[in-house]
Design a protein around this motif. Structure first.
Motif, mmCIF file in Angstrom:
data_model
loop_
_atom_site.group_PDB
_atom_site.id
_atom_site.type_symbol
_atom_site.label_atom_id
_atom_site.label_comp_id
_atom_site.label_asym_id
_atom_site.label_seq_id
_atom_site.Cartn_x
_atom_site.Cartn_y
_atom_site.Cartn_z
ATOM 1 N N GLY A 130 0.790 -1.243 0.000
ATOM 2 C CA GLY A 130 0.000 0.000 0.000
ATOM 3 C C GLY A 130 0.811 1.277 0.000
ATOM 4 N N ILE A 131 2.147 1.170 -0.115
ATOM 5 C CA ILE A 131 2.971 2.389 -0.082
ATOM 6 C C ILE A 131 3.717 2.528 -1.403
ATOM 7 N N THR A 132 3.741 3.742 -1.936
ATOM 8 C CA THR A 132 4.598 4.001 -3.094
ATOM 9 C C THR A 132 5.439 5.232 -2.781
ATOM 10 N N CYS A 133 6.690 5.218 -3.258
ATOM 11 C CA CYS A 133 7.551 6.361 -2.978
ATOM 12 C C CYS A 133 8.394 6.681 -4.196
ATOM 13 N N ILE A 134 8.229 7.894 -4.732
ATOM 14 C CA ILE A 134 9.076 8.281 -5.852
ATOM 15 C C ILE A 134 10.484 8.547 -5.321
ATOM 16 N N GLU A 135 11.485 8.237 -6.179
ATOM 17 C CA GLU A 135 12.862 8.287 -5.684
ATOM 18 C C GLU A 135 13.360 9.725 -5.583
ATOM 19 N N PRO A 136 13.755 10.149 -4.382
ATOM 20 C CA PRO A 136 14.291 11.499 -4.243
ATOM 21 C C PRO A 136 15.725 11.568 -4.763
ATOM 22 N N SER A 137 16.094 12.679 -5.399
ATOM 23 C CA SER A 137 17.464 12.811 -5.920
ATOM 24 C C SER A 137 18.362 13.601 -4.991
ATOM 25 N N GLY A 138 17.781 14.265 -3.983
ATOM 26 C CA GLY A 138 18.602 15.082 -3.095
ATOM 27 C C GLY A 138 17.995 15.196 -1.706
ATOM 28 N N ALA A 139 18.636 16.040 -0.856
ATOM 29 C CA ALA A 139 18.251 16.241 0.562
ATOM 30 C C ALA A 139 18.347 14.905 1.318
ATOM 31 N N PHE A 140 17.645 14.758 2.455
ATOM 32 C CA PHE A 140 17.701 13.452 3.146
ATOM 33 C C PHE A 140 16.331 13.029 3.653
ATOM 34 N N TYR A 141 15.338 13.154 2.741
ATOM 35 C CA TYR A 141 13.973 12.793 3.107
ATOM 36 C C TYR A 141 13.347 11.864 2.076
ATOM 37 N N ALA A 142 12.446 11.006 2.563
ATOM 38 C CA ALA A 142 11.580 10.234 1.668
ATOM 39 C C ALA A 142 10.168 10.746 1.911
ATOM 40 N N PHE A 143 9.364 10.810 0.835
ATOM 41 C CA PHE A 143 8.024 11.393 0.946
ATOM 42 C C PHE A 143 7.021 10.431 0.306
ATOM 43 N N PRO A 144 6.796 9.267 0.966
ATOM 44 C CA PRO A 144 5.921 8.262 0.358
ATOM 45 C C PRO A 144 4.439 8.628 0.413
ATOM 46 N N ASN A 145 3.719 8.109 -0.587
ATOM 47 C CA ASN A 145 2.263 8.260 -0.649
ATOM 48 C C ASN A 145 1.643 7.130 0.173
ATOM 49 N N ILE A 146 0.863 7.503 1.188
ATOM 50 C CA ILE A 146 0.264 6.494 2.076
ATOM 51 C C ILE A 146 -1.266 6.544 1.995
ATOM 52 N N SER A 147 -1.788 7.222 0.954
ATOM 53 C CA SER A 147 -3.235 7.480 0.925
ATOM 54 C C SER A 147 -4.065 6.197 0.785
ATOM 55 N N SER A 148 -3.422 5.096 0.309
ATOM 56 C CA SER A 148 -4.219 3.858 0.164
ATOM 57 C C SER A 148 -4.589 3.256 1.522
ATOM 58 N N THR A 149 -3.990 3.762 2.603
ATOM 59 C CA THR A 149 -4.337 3.220 3.929
ATOM 60 C C THR A 149 -5.533 3.943 4.549
ATOM 61 N N PHE A 150 -5.978 5.039 3.919
ATOM 62 C CA PHE A 150 -7.086 5.805 4.519
ATOM 63 C C PHE A 150 -8.346 4.937 4.583
ATOM 64 N N GLY A 151 -8.999 4.978 5.746
ATOM 65 C CA GLY A 151 -10.204 4.146 5.942
ATOM 66 C C GLY A 151 -9.872 2.821 6.610
ATOM 67 N N LYS A 152 -8.578 2.462 6.681
ATOM 68 C CA LYS A 152 -8.207 1.197 7.322
ATOM 69 C C LYS A 152 -8.043 1.396 8.830
ATOM 70 N N ARG A 153 -8.054 0.285 9.538
ATOM 71 C CA ARG A 153 -8.090 0.338 11.001
ATOM 72 C C ARG A 153 -6.947 -0.483 11.600
ATOM 73 N N CYS A 154 -6.417 -0.013 12.744
ATOM 74 C CA CYS A 154 -5.498 -0.827 13.543
ATOM 75 C C CYS A 154 -6.082 -0.904 14.955
ATOM 76 N N ASP A 155 -5.367 -1.545 15.891
ATOM 77 C CA ASP A 155 -5.926 -1.740 17.237
ATOM 78 C C ASP A 155 -6.307 -0.418 17.895
ATOM 79 N N SER A 156 -5.514 0.640 17.644
ATOM 80 C CA SER A 156 -5.751 1.905 18.365
ATOM 81 C C SER A 156 -6.694 2.863 17.660
ATOM 82 N N GLY A 157 -7.130 2.554 16.444
ATOM 83 C CA GLY A 157 -8.052 3.492 15.792
ATOM 84 C C GLY A 157 -8.085 3.341 14.277
ATOM 85 N N VAL A 158 -8.726 4.349 13.640
ATOM 86 C CA VAL A 158 -8.911 4.307 12.180
ATOM 87 C C VAL A 158 -8.037 5.391 11.551
ATOM 88 N N ILE A 159 -7.410 5.046 10.416
ATOM 89 C CA ILE A 159 -6.614 6.043 9.684
ATOM 90 C C ILE A 159 -7.558 6.842 8.791
#
Ligand SMILES: Cc1ncc(COP(=O)(O)O)c(C=O)c1O
Length: 289
Positions: free
Chosen positions: A204-233
């Motif tokens: 459910g995660i996709t991340c375009i490859e960064p060419s610089g700096a020191f951050y990754a900025f993955p798209n996590i929107s496919s998890t919206f509406g899903k649930r874990c023990d502590s709550g709903v995303i």
């Protein structure tokens, strides 16, 4: 402060570094956001820039390499943006703080693309990132002499000057041997590969490859509406909160940078931490229902 009058518009592409909007707001300026797309690698196109310009536009803020996306503009992309900036006679604040941390290709400053764009560019840089000297509080700017003079006038009535010890230390960092920067860059490059490859293998995660700096900025929107023990995303903030609570991994929601649906991870940390975080993220994502 040297450039903006109340009501002047500032064009800021999303995702942006968190402080830009506040810096405009505090001066009574008006932020005009351009929402970039993954199809364009989260970079602004000349057409998008031109469409956002109005008679009130004063400044366009450019950040390459970008915090948070890690994207780097090529010379051709910058030339196309420069043509629009010159045509409409606006200023560009070019935040080049991560210029030394580029893993594919090399840094180009938009100011280097001719006299007309140079006189409209204010370059922002500093020692925080390339030399890990964040606490020394030294930043610097290069621009047309009239603008720098106005900036100096404002600064002389606020902070007076940065501490002299910090100035000497920064001079040594910039003018001395750069081999430490290369060593640091090599480690970042390895960590980037492990983090980006690891993220793209997670469900459910996709991340375009960064060419610089020191951050990754993955798209996590496919998890919206899903649930874990502590709550709903429901959004990026709840994703980050639930991940922190359940797996103790600290990330920053994309909404802080103006881009809902993403999170930001920093790889300015040890390989051990990065691998551990990927394992914990996997447990978190696999447990979602
Ligand atoms: C894009 C960008 N510009 C400016 C800054 C500010 O840097 P400094 O800590 O040198 O004030 C940061 C810090 O994270 C940044 O990421």
């Amino acid at each position: 402060m040297a450039l903006l009058n109340p009501g002047d518009e500032v064009i800021i592409p999303t995702p942006y570094w968190v402080s830009y909007p506040s810096q405009v707001d505090v001066l009574g300026g008006v932020c005009k956001y351009i929402e970039t797309t993954e199809a364009n690698q989260l970079k602004v196109t000349p057409q998008e820039l031109e469409a956002a310009i109005t008679p009130r536009t004063k400044i366009f803020i450019l950040n390459t390499p970008s915090n948070p996306s890690g994207m780097v503009y090529t010379k051709d992309e910058l030339q196309a943006l420069a043509d629009v900036i010159v045509k409409h006679d606006i200023y560009v604040i070019s935040d080049e703080l991560y210029e030394k941390l580029i893993y594919d290709g090399s840094h180009v400053s938009i100011a280097s693309l001719g006299d007309e764009i140079k006189e409209r560019t204010i370059i922002i840089n500093g020692v925080s990132k390339a030399y890990s000297m964040t606490g020394w509080r030294i930043g610097y700017a290069a621009a047309d002499a009239r603008i720098i003079k106005a900036m100096s006038n404002i600064q002389s009535h606020s902070t007076s000057n940065p501490a002299q010890a910090s100035q000497w230390a920064s001079l040594e960092a910039i003018a001395g041997s750069q081999s430490v920067v290369d060593t640091m860059k090599d480690s970042f490059k390895e960590r980037r590969q492990v983090l980006i490859d690891g993220l793209n293998q997670l469900p459910g995660i996709t991340c375009i490859e960064p060419s610089g700096a020191f951050y990754a900025f993955p798209n996590i929107s496919s998890t919206f509406g899903k649930r874990c023990d502590s709550g709903v995303i429901t959004d990026a903030v709840s994703f980050c909160e639930l991940l922190l609570k359940e797996q103790l991994v600290a990330t920053v929601p994309g909404s802080a940078f103006g881009s809902e649906g993403y999170i930001r991870l920093s790889y300015a940390t040890s390989m051990e931490n990065i691998k551990g975080a990927l394992e914990r993220l996997a447990v978190f994502l696999e447990g979602l229902t």
